[in-house]
Design a protein around this motif. Structure first.
Motif, PDB file in Angstrom:
ATOM      1  N   CYS A  41       0.852  -1.181   0.000  1.00 29.65           N
ATOM      2  CA  CYS A  41       0.000   0.000   0.000  1.00 29.65           C
ATOM      3  C   CYS A  41       0.889   1.233   0.000  1.00 29.65           C
ATOM      4  O   CYS A  41       1.615   1.471   0.966  1.00 29.65           O
ATOM      5  N   ASP A  42       0.845   1.995  -1.065  1.00 29.39           N
ATOM      6  CA  ASP A  42       1.677   3.189  -1.147  1.00 29.39           C
ATOM      7  C   ASP A  42       0.826   4.419  -0.857  1.00 29.39           C
ATOM      8  O   ASP A  42       0.036   4.833  -1.687  1.00 29.39           O
ATOM      9  N   GLU A  43       0.978   4.986   0.318  1.00 24.41           N
ATOM     10  CA  GLU A  43       0.195   6.149   0.754  1.00 24.41           C
ATOM     11  C   GLU A  43      -1.301   5.924   0.536  1.00 24.41           C
ATOM     12  O   GLU A  43      -1.962   6.716  -0.127  1.00 24.41           O
ATOM     13  N   PRO A  44      -1.854   4.860   1.109  1.00 21.80           N
ATOM     14  CA  PRO A  44      -3.242   4.511   0.789  1.00 21.80           C
ATOM     15  C   PRO A  44      -4.277   5.515   1.285  1.00 21.80           C
ATOM     16  O   PRO A  44      -5.382   5.546   0.759  1.00 21.80           O
ATOM     17  N   VAL A  45      -3.948   6.327   2.270  1.00 18.67           N
ATOM     18  CA  VAL A  45      -4.979   7.234   2.788  1.00 18.67           C
ATOM     19  C   VAL A  45      -4.603   8.711   2.719  1.00 18.67           C
ATOM     20  O   VAL A  45      -5.383   9.561   3.126  1.00 18.67           O
ATOM     21  N   SER A  46      -3.421   9.022   2.178  1.00 16.67           N
ATOM     22  CA  SER A  46      -2.995  10.417   2.307  1.00 16.67           C
ATOM     23  C   SER A  46      -3.780  11.364   1.402  1.00 16.67           C
ATOM     24  O   SER A  46      -3.740  12.570   1.605  1.00 16.67           O
ATOM     25  N   ALA A  47      -4.507  10.830   0.416  1.00 16.48           N
ATOM     26  CA  ALA A  47      -5.310  11.728  -0.418  1.00 16.48           C
ATOM     27  C   ALA A  47      -6.724  11.893   0.142  1.00 16.48           C
ATOM     28  O   ALA A  47      -7.536  12.598  -0.435  1.00 16.48           O
ATOM     29  N   LEU A  48      -6.999  11.261   1.272  1.00 15.46           N
ATOM     30  CA  LEU A  48      -8.375  11.256   1.780  1.00 15.46           C
ATOM     31  C   LEU A  48      -8.545  12.193   2.972  1.00 15.46           C
ATOM     32  O   LEU A  48      -7.612  12.439   3.728  1.00 15.46           O
ATOM     33  N   ASP A  49      -9.760  12.693   3.143  1.00 14.86           N
ATOM     34  CA  ASP A  49     -10.074  13.501   4.313  1.00 14.86           C
ATOM     35  C   ASP A  49      -9.959  12.655   5.576  1.00 14.86           C
ATOM     36  O   ASP A  49     -10.186  11.449   5.537  1.00 14.86           O
ATOM     37  N   VAL A  50      -9.643  13.308   6.701  1.00 17.37           N
ATOM     38  CA  VAL A  50      -9.374  12.540   7.916  1.00 17.37           C
ATOM     39  C   VAL A  50     -10.519  11.632   8.339  1.00 17.37           C
ATOM     40  O   VAL A  50     -10.289  10.512   8.785  1.00 17.37           O
ATOM     41  N   SER A  51     -11.771  12.103   8.186  1.00 20.33           N
ATOM     42  CA  SER A  51     -12.868  11.247   8.641  1.00 20.33           C
ATOM     43  C   SER A  51     -12.973   9.994   7.762  1.00 20.33           C
ATOM     44  O   SER A  51     -13.480   8.968   8.191  1.00 20.33           O
ATOM     45  N   ILE A  52     -12.483  10.072   6.536  1.00 19.70           N
ATOM     46  CA  ILE A  52     -12.535   8.934   5.617  1.00 19.70           C
ATOM     47  C   ILE A  52     -11.320   8.023   5.809  1.00 19.70           C
ATOM     48  O   ILE A  52     -11.406   6.808   5.642  1.00 19.70           O
ATOM     49  N   GLN A  53     -10.189   8.618   6.180  1.00 18.15           N
ATOM     50  CA  GLN A  53      -8.970   7.838   6.406  1.00 18.15           C
ATOM     51  C   GLN A  53      -9.215   6.674   7.349  1.00 18.15           C
ATOM     52  O   GLN A  53      -8.816   5.547   7.083  1.00 18.15           O
ATOM     53  N   ALA A  54      -9.914   6.971   8.451  1.00 17.40           N
ATOM     54  CA  ALA A  54     -10.145   5.935   9.454  1.00 17.40           C
ATOM     55  C   ALA A  54     -10.967   4.791   8.869  1.00 17.40           C
ATOM     56  O   ALA A  54     -10.723   3.624   9.183  1.00 17.40           O
TER      57      ALA A  54
END
Lengths: 341, 348
Positions: A179-192
């Motif tokens: 997984c290469d930066e799987p959540v860094s493009a997402l808003d914090v509430s979506i990251q979780a």
């Protein structure tokens, strides 16, 4: 048992110059001798700042960039030295999830076709109906409904697109997912939401992850072991808890101290280690310890000339610093530490 | 704090209109104020209206297709006279911008002119607003670059933006922002594009400027960690409105709006034990409903009840300075905060 074993992996990109004839005038040492093991069913986090080589390392495992040297063992096979055709087949064992789901999903393919593609390439499943069942399974696993199949990537939100990216990796039933930066493009509430999904899939399917990200808090949360990279090399490797409670390398200390914590009480009490200057160019890495140009604990001579080896300092804890023990004991005073308040 | 704030924003609303399309109400009645020399944060996720707010305050929204309403009372020079930034004539606004108001953007590469050396971009401001000329302007520019921690400033003056690293570019931009000792600086995600060790350097620099120059700072970010250490007061935005606002210790100790507490529960904390689970907020921002119909956060809220849809919830104030817009607020402690006795750290 290790699922993935990387031995002295090197990826050097040539720098070309010249008008008529391309001459190689130098190399970018993107990954320069990294060795690490990932236990089956666990998550290995790889952190570091931009340009440290973490993404290149992830790609090199799947040979998406040419490997200059070293070995990459998965399930008893050295991927680094496989002929191209066999490598293509081997990619089924290890899949990748990218940072930007919109950029990594073909906008003209609907979700069904995107998820089918891998199955067809690898000849998985006898016939369309069986493949469709695999696709529906994967879609269900990431929490998307069947009606998503006929839609196109742009019709989904960022978090849903990342779920599609994960489903595409899952459908081939790989052992390892990078997984290469799987959540860094997402808003914090979506990251979780996405992080929890990845953890759930690991529990259910016994997946192994190589989690590459710049966000230390995210990496620590999902990883069993964490490796810290600086200028193409691992400078420290530790269990996820030890990395925060007992960081040994000066760079790790600086990194840990720089990550903001959403709690004013903690923030006010923290000591920040401010690094001087910027990252040196990976085309012209410093001699000796690569971190010596910015290190607050740098010592004359040895740090400038002798490159420190990654050496064990405890159970599952390795560090590449000549003076790790002296620094931990407080025998060497740092420069450039900002105290609380 | 003086009786009157440096900037008082009342009911700011921004609507983008397009022919044959539905109007988009990006900012839907935001009110907050900012005292002289203080640091106030606007926090929220994409689409909450935080950037549009900053552009509206700076008068940088496009002239067509935008309706701005409300008031933003600013006291130039910190004096008694007030001007409304939202209705000021373009020329007066241009005069204030750069001298009294300054802005730092997220991406320094696109806010610097790529074909003009750094030095000329900095001296331009000094020439225009401080009336400096020639060598005097040049050495003042070098001083500024040195002030923001750019090594070898004289040589840097003749370099172009692409020759500087991301962190250095952001420093150059901050140098331009503080060139005229502005009363108020608006920083819109100034560290989001930077690596975390460089972010720490830039945040330290901003803190220093606030303390030493007395500049007030409006910090706009999505990162709750950044505001926790930097801001005196924090406003949390959702769907174009402030849903909660409080002094920073108060906000993090007792988040009252379900959105704020939801955000805090969904971020992995570096100092939390690894096995502490994350509790995501369900749904996405696209699930928001119109404020006119009820609370925009209702479709994603755990405390949802039917009366959440009875029109826009009023802003309430329970403790002094802690306001929130919610019918069924959370009355718990923040995640990771153990006992009230252990957290009696006073506000700055």
């Amino acid at each position: 048992m290790s699922l993935l074993e990387i031995k002295d992996l090197k990826v050097h990109f040539p720098i070309k110059s010249g008008v008529l004839v391309d001459r190689t005038v130098g190399h970018v040492y993107a990954v320069d001798g990294v060795s690490l093991d990932i236990e089956a069913g666990t998550t290995y986090g790889l952190v570091g700042e931009s340009g440290c080589g973490k993404t290149t390392l992830g790609r090199a495992v799947l040979r998406l960039v040419p490997v200059t040297g070293g070995e990459v063992w998965i399930n008893g096979v050295d991927l680094a030295h496989l002929p191209e055709e066999e490598m293509r087949r081997s990619r089924r064992q290890a899949q990748m999830v990218f940072q930007d789901p919109l950029g990594s999903l073909d906008p003209r393919q609907n979700i069904e076709s995107l998820l089918m593609e891998g199955l067809e390439v690898h000849g998985v499943g006898a016939g369309r109906s069986e493949r469709r069942r695999y696709v529906l399974d994967a879609l269900d696993a990431v929490g998307l409904p069947e009606r998503a199949l006929n839609r196109y990537p742009h019709e989904f939100s960022g978090g849903q697109r990342q779920r599609i990216g994960i489903a595409r990796a899952l459908v081939l039933e790989p052992d390892l997912i990078i997984c290469d930066e799987p959540v860094s493009a997402l808003d914090v509430s979506i990251q979780a939401q996405v992080l929890n999904l990845l953890e759930e899939l690991q529990r259910e399917r016994g997946l192994t992850y190589l989690m590459i990200a710049h966000d230390l808090a995210v990496v620590r949360h999902v990883s069993d072991a964490v490796g810290v990279m600086y200028l193409g090399a691992l400078v420290e490797e530790a269990g996820s808890d030890a990395l925060y409670t007992d960081p040994r390398h000066p760079y790790t200390r600086a990194l840990v101290s720089a990550v903001p914590v959403p709690d004013p009480v903690v923030e006010d009490a923290r000591e920040r280690i401010l690094l001087q200057g910027d990252l040196p160019s990976p085309a012209d890495p410093p001699t000796g310890c690569r971190f010596h140009t910015r290190c607050p604990w740098r010592q004359e001579e040895r740090c400038d000339t002798e490159r420190p080896e990654l050496r064990p300092v405890g159970e599952g804890h390795r560090v590449a610093c000549h003076y790790a023990e002296e620094i931990a004991a407080g025998e060497i005073a740092p420069r450039g530490v900002v105290g609380p308040g | 704090m003086p009786a009157r704030p440096l900037l008082a924003v009342h009911d700011l609303a921004v609507t983008f209109t397009q022919r044959r399309r539905r109007d988009v109400r990006a900012v839907d009645g935001i009110s907050f104020s900012l005292g002289e020399g203080s640091v106030v944060g606007l926090v929220g996720e994409s689409g909450c209206g935080k950037s549009v707010t900053s552009l509206a305050l700076m008068g940088l929204l496009p002239p067509r297709g935008v309706q701005v309403s409300g008031r933003a009372l600013f006291r130039p020079g910190g004096g008694d006279a007030e001007v409304d930034l939202l209705s000021l004539p373009t020329r007066r606004m241009r005069d204030l911008r750069g001298r009294e108001l300054a802005m730092v953007f997220q991406d320094p590469l696109s806010s610097l002119n790529p074909v003009v050396p750094i030095g000329r971009q900095v001296t331009e401001i000094l020439v225009r607003h401080r009336g400096l000329k020639g060598a005097a302007a040049r050495s003042a520019a070098a001083e500024l670059l040195e002030r923001v921690g750019i090594p070898d400033p004289r040589r840097r003056l003749s370099e172009y933006p692409h020759e500087l690293s991301g962190g250095m570019r952001q420093r150059a931009l901050i140098a331009m922002a503080v060139a005229c000792r502005p009363r108020l600086m608006i920083a819109d995600e100034p560290t989001t594009a930077l690596d975390v060790t460089i972010q720490a350097q830039i945040l330290e620099l901003l803190k220093e400027l606030v303390t030493e120059e007395g500049t007030a700072l409006l910090m706009i970010t999505h990162d709750l960690g950044v505001v926790a250490g930097l801001c005196d007061e924090i406003n949390v935005l959702y769907a174009g409105r402030v849903v909660e606002g409080a002094p920073r210790h108060d906000l993090f100790r007792a988040p009252t709006h379900p959105y704020t507490s939801g955000l805090l529960r969904s971020i992995p904390r570096l100092d939390a034990p690894r096995d502490e689970p994350l509790t995501p907020i369900r749904g996405t921002v696209n699930d928001a409903i119109e404020w006119a119909d009820g609370c925009a956060f209702a479709p994603r809220c755990d405390n949802y009840a039917e009366d959440c849809l009875g029109g826009p919830p009023d802003m309430r104030e329970e403790r002094t300075g802690h306001r929130f817009r919610c019918v069924h607020p959370v009355h718990g402690r923040a995640p990771g905060v153990p006992e009230p006795t252990a957290t009696q750290g006073g506000d700055r």
